[in-house]
Design a protein around this motif. Structure first.
Motif, PDB file in Angstrom:
ATOM      1  N   GLN A  97       0.569  -1.875  -0.215  1.00 16.91           N
ATOM      2  CA  GLN A  97      -0.400  -0.391   0.365  1.00 16.91           C
ATOM      3  C   GLN A  97       1.251   1.242   0.103  1.00 16.91           C
ATOM      4  O   GLN A  97       0.331   2.045  -0.645  1.00 16.91           O
ATOM      5  CB  GLN A  97      -1.067  -0.199   0.769  1.00 16.91           C
ATOM      6  N   ARG A  98       1.839   1.555   0.489  1.00 15.39           N
ATOM      7  CA  ARG A  98       2.679   2.269   0.915  1.00 15.39           C
ATOM      8  C   ARG A  98       3.612   2.946  -1.228  1.00 15.39           C
ATOM      9  O   ARG A  98       3.111   3.914  -1.058  1.00 15.39           O
ATOM     10  CB  ARG A  98       4.500   1.721   1.642  1.00 15.39           C
ATOM     11  N   GLU A  99       3.942   1.913  -1.233  1.00  8.82           N
ATOM     12  CA  GLU A  99       4.438   1.722  -2.687  1.00  8.82           C
ATOM     13  C   GLU A  99       3.133   2.440  -3.645  1.00  8.82           C
ATOM     14  O   GLU A  99       3.236   4.063  -4.400  1.00  8.82           O
ATOM     15  CB  GLU A  99       5.140   0.716  -2.864  1.00  8.82           C
ATOM     16  N   ILE A 100       1.976   2.229  -3.614  1.00 10.27           N
ATOM     17  CA  ILE A 100       1.051   2.212  -4.444  1.00 10.27           C
ATOM     18  C   ILE A 100       0.857   4.525  -3.733  1.00 10.27           C
ATOM     19  O   ILE A 100       0.426   4.870  -4.478  1.00 10.27           O
ATOM     20  CB  ILE A 100      -0.141   1.829  -4.296  1.00 10.27           C
ATOM     21  N   ASN A 101       0.457   4.152  -2.247  1.00  7.83           N
ATOM     22  CA  ASN A 101       0.262   5.915  -1.993  1.00  7.83           C
ATOM     23  C   ASN A 101       1.873   6.418  -2.564  1.00  7.83           C
ATOM     24  O   ASN A 101       1.425   7.847  -3.229  1.00  7.83           O
ATOM     25  CB  ASN A 101       0.291   5.935  -0.764  1.00  7.83           C
ATOM     26  N   ARG A 102       2.590   6.585  -2.562  1.00  6.43           N
ATOM     27  CA  ARG A 102       4.089   6.792  -3.545  1.00  6.43           C
ATOM     28  C   ARG A 102       4.077   7.691  -4.786  1.00  6.43           C
ATOM     29  O   ARG A 102       4.436   8.419  -5.082  1.00  6.43           O
ATOM     30  CB  ARG A 102       5.154   6.332  -2.993  1.00  6.43           C
ATOM     31  N   GLY A 103       3.193   6.471  -5.380  1.00  6.15           N
ATOM     32  CA  GLY A 103       3.103   6.502  -6.442  1.00  6.15           C
ATOM     33  C   GLY A 103       2.366   7.711  -6.837  1.00  6.15           C
ATOM     34  O   GLY A 103       1.846   8.422  -7.820  1.00  6.15           O
ATOM     35  N   LEU A 104       1.223   7.878  -6.541  1.00  7.44           N
ATOM     36  CA  LEU A 104       0.350   8.307  -5.994  1.00  7.44           C
ATOM     37  C   LEU A 104       0.295   9.537  -5.808  1.00  7.44           C
ATOM     38  O   LEU A 104      -0.254  10.150  -6.663  1.00  7.44           O
ATOM     39  CB  LEU A 104      -1.378   7.664  -5.540  1.00  7.44           C
ATOM     40  N   CYS A 105       0.927   9.492  -4.951  1.00 11.04           N
ATOM     41  CA  CYS A 105       1.263  10.833  -4.264  1.00 11.04           C
ATOM     42  C   CYS A 105       2.594  11.488  -5.170  1.00 11.04           C
ATOM     43  O   CYS A 105       2.823  13.193  -4.826  1.00 11.04           O
ATOM     44  CB  CYS A 105       1.509  10.817  -3.207  1.00 11.04           C
ATOM     45  N   LYS A 106       3.683  11.009  -6.211  1.00 10.74           N
ATOM     46  CA  LYS A 106       4.230  11.618  -6.150  1.00 10.74           C
ATOM     47  C   LYS A 106       5.436  12.556  -5.874  1.00 10.74           C
ATOM     48  O   LYS A 106       6.323  12.228  -4.271  1.00 10.74           O
ATOM     49  CB  LYS A 106       3.830  12.194  -7.662  1.00 10.74           C
ATOM     50  N   ASP A 107       5.951  13.838  -5.737  1.00  9.74           N
ATOM     51  CA  ASP A 107       6.305  14.802  -5.757  1.00  9.74           C
ATOM     52  C   ASP A 107       5.843  14.983  -3.707  1.00  9.74           C
ATOM     53  O   ASP A 107       6.680  15.730  -3.086  1.00  9.74           O
ATOM     54  CB  ASP A 107       6.736  16.042  -5.615  1.00  9.74           C
TER      55      ASP A 107
END
Length: 207
Positions: A97-107
């Protein structure tokens, strides 16, 4: 009551809060230990969890601050415990889930706390007061009796003792500095188990 409490909290909570509840209820972690848990303390291969870092709140010049330490409350509090299957699976879901969140939130995703496990969807570390306040709100939402988040630690000890785990083993599991601390807090529970044993023997032996 114990199982009902945990099940309802887990069903209603987001993963970060779910994680904090499991750490207190199953592992008996203090709030500071649960929030201080890092990925580097998790051995997914040997399935162990090491308690060695804490996050607490304090006051500096009248302002509430978060304090992180690379040490526990005392020497005995630094301990390594087995990683149970349910928690292992939760950690894997959390990583995904964290990897998904990082991808969605980007910078916009906060990268200051990448090694911390208890972070929100934006990568911000969960604050101590959030756990305390949100735990009370969940209990109120389900019309359940109010207890403190720290009481989950006591519930953990109660469950262990009621299932035949020795006081010494409970001391090591909870990370108390000495046996007397554990015995002073939970001796009444140990005596209750002895009463139950005596009653069982009384029923089995007919004189």
């Amino acid at each position: 009551m114990y199982a009902y409490l945990i099940n309802n909290i887990l069903k209603s909570a987001q993963i970060p809060f779910e994680l904090a509840v499991i750490l207190a209820a199953f592992y008996g972690l203090r709030r500071s230990e649960a929030l201080g848990l890092k990925w580097s303390a998790i051995d997914l291969i040997n399935k162990t969890i090491t308690i060695k870092h804490t996050v607490t709140s304090g006051s500096l010049n009248g302002k509430l601050i978060t304090i992180e330490k690379d040490r526990t409350k005392n020497k005995a509090s630094r301990r390594t415990l087995p990683l149970v299957d349910a928690f292992y699976e939760l950690l894997l879901r959390l990583k995904q889930q964290r990897e998904i969140n990082r991808g969605l939130c980007k910078d916009s995703y906060c990268i200051d706390y990448l090694d911390y496990i208890n972070v929100d969807a934006m990568g911000n570390r969960i604050k101590p007061n959030y756990i305390t306040q949100h735990f009370s709100l969940v209990l109120k939402k389900h019309d359940m009796r109010h207890i403190r988040y720290h009481d989950l630690r006591h519930s953990c000890a109660t469950l262990l003792l009621s299932n035949g785990v020795s006081m010494k083993e409970v001391q090591e599991w909870l990370g108390h500095s000495d046996y007397a601390t554990t015995a002073n807090i939970y001796s009444h529970l140990e005596f209750s188990s002895k009463i139950n044993s005596a009653e069982t023997m009384n029923k089995a032996i007919k004189i």
